[in-house]
Write an enzyme that holds these catalytic residues in place. Structure first.
Site, mmCIF file in Angstrom:
data_model
loop_
_atom_site.group_PDB
_atom_site.id
_atom_site.type_symbol
_atom_site.label_atom_id
_atom_site.label_comp_id
_atom_site.label_asym_id
_atom_site.label_seq_id
_atom_site.Cartn_x
_atom_site.Cartn_y
_atom_site.Cartn_z
ATOM 1 N N GLY A 46 -114.235 0.577 10.886
ATOM 2 C CA GLY A 46 -113.209 1.616 10.974
ATOM 3 C C GLY A 46 -112.081 1.147 11.875
ATOM 4 O O GLY A 46 -112.245 0.195 12.654
ATOM 5 N N GLN A 51 -105.209 2.349 17.705
ATOM 6 C CA GLN A 51 -105.750 1.092 18.238
ATOM 7 C C GLN A 51 -104.818 -0.095 18.010
ATOM 8 O O GLN A 51 -104.956 -1.127 18.668
ATOM 9 C CB GLN A 51 -107.114 0.790 17.607
ATOM 10 C CG GLN A 51 -108.198 1.782 18.016
ATOM 11 C CD GLN A 51 -109.487 1.524 17.264
ATOM 12 O OE1 GLN A 51 -109.657 1.981 16.145
ATOM 13 N NE2 GLN A 51 -110.388 0.780 17.865
ATOM 14 N N CYS A 91 -116.924 -0.185 19.425
ATOM 15 C CA CYS A 91 -115.491 0.084 19.255
ATOM 16 C C CYS A 91 -114.741 -1.232 19.393
ATOM 17 O O CYS A 91 -114.990 -1.990 20.341
ATOM 18 C CB CYS A 91 -115.023 1.077 20.324
ATOM 19 S SG CYS A 91 -113.276 1.489 20.175
ATOM 20 N N LEU A 92 -113.838 -1.489 18.464
ATOM 21 C CA LEU A 92 -113.081 -2.743 18.510
ATOM 22 C C LEU A 92 -112.158 -2.793 19.721
ATOM 23 O O LEU A 92 -111.728 -3.877 20.114
ATOM 24 C CB LEU A 92 -112.274 -2.911 17.211
ATOM 25 C CG LEU A 92 -113.122 -2.995 15.926
ATOM 26 C CD1 LEU A 92 -112.228 -3.058 14.697
ATOM 27 C CD2 LEU A 92 -114.072 -4.185 15.973
ATOM 28 N N HIS A 133 -115.484 9.337 15.289
ATOM 29 C CA HIS A 133 -115.063 8.315 16.252
ATOM 30 C C HIS A 133 -113.572 8.002 16.077
ATOM 31 O O HIS A 133 -112.811 7.946 17.050
ATOM 32 C CB HIS A 133 -115.934 7.064 16.044
ATOM 33 C CG HIS A 133 -115.581 5.885 16.890
ATOM 34 N ND1 HIS A 133 -116.421 5.384 17.864
ATOM 35 C CD2 HIS A 133 -114.493 5.065 16.899
ATOM 36 C CE1 HIS A 133 -115.862 4.337 18.428
ATOM 37 N NE2 HIS A 133 -114.683 4.116 17.855
ATOM 38 N N GLU A 134 -113.162 7.793 14.818
ATOM 39 C CA GLU A 134 -111.753 7.427 14.556
ATOM 40 C C GLU A 134 -110.820 8.612 14.818
ATOM 41 O O GLU A 134 -109.701 8.429 15.313
ATOM 42 C CB GLU A 134 -111.576 6.913 13.115
ATOM 43 C CG GLU A 134 -112.447 5.723 12.719
ATOM 44 C CD GLU A 134 -112.368 4.549 13.672
ATOM 45 O OE1 GLU A 134 -111.358 4.400 14.383
ATOM 46 O OE2 GLU A 134 -113.346 3.777 13.720
ATOM 47 N N HIS A 137 -109.953 8.734 18.345
ATOM 48 C CA HIS A 137 -108.864 7.808 18.718
ATOM 49 C C HIS A 137 -107.507 8.479 18.526
ATOM 50 O O HIS A 137 -106.600 8.313 19.351
ATOM 51 C CB HIS A 137 -108.919 6.544 17.852
ATOM 52 C CG HIS A 137 -109.878 5.490 18.333
ATOM 53 N ND1 HIS A 137 -109.847 4.955 19.603
ATOM 54 C CD2 HIS A 137 -110.899 4.850 17.700
ATOM 55 C CE1 HIS A 137 -110.793 4.036 19.734
ATOM 56 N NE2 HIS A 137 -111.459 3.956 18.593
HETATM 57 O O1 K1U Z 1 -112.968 2.391 15.991
HETATM 58 C C1 K1U Z 1 -113.334 1.233 16.039
HETATM 59 O O2 K1U Z 1 -113.055 0.536 16.986
HETATM 60 C C2 K1U Z 1 -114.175 0.644 14.925
HETATM 61 C C3 K1U Z 1 -115.656 0.798 15.153
HETATM 62 C C4 K1U Z 1 -116.151 1.946 14.297
HETATM 63 C C5 K1U Z 1 -117.483 2.527 14.649
HETATM 64 C C6 K1U Z 1 -118.628 1.753 14.668
HETATM 65 C C7 K1U Z 1 -119.845 2.326 14.968
HETATM 66 C C8 K1U Z 1 -119.914 3.666 15.240
HETATM 67 C C9 K1U Z 1 -118.781 4.404 15.250
HETATM 68 C C10 K1U Z 1 -117.562 3.852 14.931
HETATM 69 C C11 K1U Z 1 -116.328 -0.506 14.751
HETATM 70 O O3 K1U Z 1 -116.232 -0.924 13.650
HETATM 71 S S1 K1U Z 1 -117.254 -1.351 15.947
HETATM 72 C C12 K1U Z 1 -117.959 -2.722 15.064
HETATM 73 C C13 K1U Z 1 -119.113 -2.337 14.223
HETATM 74 O O4 K1U Z 1 -119.709 -1.315 14.422
HETATM 75 C C14 K1U Z 1 -119.557 -3.222 13.101
HETATM 76 C C15 K1U Z 1 -118.991 -4.445 12.880
HETATM 77 C C16 K1U Z 1 -119.421 -5.226 11.825
HETATM 78 C C17 K1U Z 1 -120.407 -4.799 11.004
HETATM 79 C C18 K1U Z 1 -120.997 -3.572 11.210
HETATM 80 C C19 K1U Z 1 -120.573 -2.781 12.255
HETATM 81 ZN ZN ZN Z 2 -113.116 2.792 18.303
#
Ligand code: K1U
Ligand code: ZN
Length: 168
Positions: A46, A51, A91-92, A133-134, A137
């Site tokens: 996401g 972000q 979260c990225l 979550h998004e 943000h």
């Molecule tokens: O909002 C963001 O920073 C993105 C975030 C989204 C998210 C992940 C988990 C729970 C709630 C919201 C991410 O993508 S973090 C990375 C991640 O979870 C992932 C990366 C690669 C493969 C699978 C998962």
């Molecule tokens: Zn996030």
């Protein structure tokens, strides 16, 4: 397409409240394409416009294994929430940190897609977590704000140390 810079916690710009999108036009679709490239490259499931320092109500999600099911949410509104679930979130904008957050199990959301068409979606499980979550943000809220003040301080210090040590 381009890979955009992702703001890192505790960047104060992550606390900006996003404004509604006024028009779904070519420049918005270009931003959506760039956000998708950025999310897939990270990799993530996401990304909110906040972000990448665009303070408009736009988020994208792709929770598919095949990474070919991009979902675009413009001006999203939660119409219903129900139940409870705990998920280990990442979260990225807070790289390397994962922790449990309690959120609604089900959400019903209304939004526009990249064509400017309004749709309604009922989401459960990971998709529901990701939407919440998004959408946080877009309200200027990062998931670490659900954690204890002690954990938050530790995460903030770790991030600041990483940012100081990062080569320019
Ligand atoms: O909002 C963001 O920073 C993105 C975030 C989204 C998210 C992940 C988990 C729970 C709630 C919201 C991410 O993508 S973090 C990375 C991640 O979870 C992932 C990366 C690669 C493969 C699978 C998962
Ligand atoms: Zn996030």
């Amino acid at each position: 397409m381009a890979i955009l810079d992702i703001l890192n916690y505790p960047d104060p710009r992550l606390h900006t409240v996003a404004k509604p999108v006024k028009e779904v036009d070519a420049s918005l679709r270009r931003l959506i394409d760039d956000m998708a490239e950025t999310m897939y490259a990270a990799p993530g499931i996401g990304l909110a416009a906040t972000q990448v320092n665009h303070h408009i109500q736009l988020l994208i999600i792709d929770i598919s294994e095949t990474k070919d099911q991009l979902q675009v949410f413009i001006n999203p509104r939660i119409l219903e929430k129900d139940g409870e679930q705990v998920y280990e979130e990442g979260c990225l904008s807070v790289p390397g940190i994962y922790d449990s957050v309690t959120r609604a199990e089900k959400v019903v959301v209304e939004a526009m897609n990249e064509k400017g068409e309004t749709f309604k979606l009922e989401a459960h499980g990971l998709l529901s977590v990701c939407i919440q979550h998004e959408m946080d943000h877009l309200l200027g809220k990062v998931f670490v704000e659900y954690l204890s003040p002690l954990k938050r301080t530790r995460i903030k210090n770790k991030m600041l140390k990483q940012q100081r040590n990062r080569p320019m």
